[in-house]
Enzyme design. Sequence first.
Site: not given
Length: 397
Positions: A73, A153, A201, A239, A329
Amino acid sequence: MIKKPIYFDHAATTPLCAEALEKMAPYFTEMAGNANSQHIFGRQAMAAVDNARDTIAGIINCKPNELYFTSGGTESDNWALRGAAHALKYKGKHLIISPIEHAAMIATAKALEKEGFEIEFMKVDEEGFVDLDHLKSIVRKDTVFVGCMLANNEVGTVEPVKEIAKIAHEAGALCFTDAVQAAGVLDIDVKDLGVDMMSMSSHKIYGPKGVGALYIKNGVSIESIITGGHQERMRRGGTTNVPGVVGFAEAFRIAAEEREKNAKYVSSLRDRFIDRVIKEVPYVKLNGPADGAKRLPANADFSFKFIEGESILFSLDLAGIAVSSGSACSSGSLEPSHVLLALGVPEGLAHGSIRFSFGKHNTMEEVDYAVEVIKQAVDRLRNMSPLFKAESEVKNV
């Protein structure tokens, strides 16, 4: 008595579901090819990525070529805001976001401000809902980006994104929504929402960590922020995380199938928890919408007056209950939640906030146990608080 630890922090991350792990396993071992390699192992990996893209695109109602895999996210939010701002600066440098966005958006906005972009925040009310009239009053001809998360959130507020998108488009601006907390919980049909970009996410929906996606509507041009590779149709180098992508798709498939059942169940846990805390713990404030139908089913965010949130968090942790102080976070910061401050919560009360977020494996017994622990912890901590003692003395006069 509950003996095993209790996990009430699903908004921070969720455990990987067994089905996703099983799907991922072969791509760590016998089919561990690079998805961009031109041999059988590479073709196997690319086929798995393509299938995963088809699955997720079907759930959110977009075309597979509108979905780009990322590391999560935070990267998706960064890419949407920074990429759009840089690509459209010829048209204007006015960007609008809500003041209660994830830190990934707030920090990116501040960085863009240093580059000469103008950031304006739409107002929110005391429950966290965007003021649509205010948004209409600040959107301009040179506005190129309007961003608002679908569900907050921290306090769980579900925003009127469809209406926000209409306002943005009437002004000729792009509309972005962060659906990290909403994916697998709410219906996130991008056509219905009307958004131009949307972030997701995996680890919030019982999928693996380190993988997410950004929906970019065909025709929307944004600059790449990770260059140096031909992956993701030349738009995002690096990748491809094949096992992660495979696990993400499987977890999302299951979450979509079980969405209504799980929402009904976790909301029953949330409602009992909120009801008991409000009735049995004095001096508390429920942050976010009072109407449970307008907040995420699993979310309950409380401020406990006279004590620090960290003190409650540590007390609960010692009792085997995992929760968050503010958002995951930013929980390492001593600063009060920017979300709560934007809602008008006084700084002292914002410092005493705790977020509880429930999951499909939690039980009503765990909820009741947690309430009893909270009552004891809060009572003990308040008896050590000079602010609480002063309040008690005033009331006894």
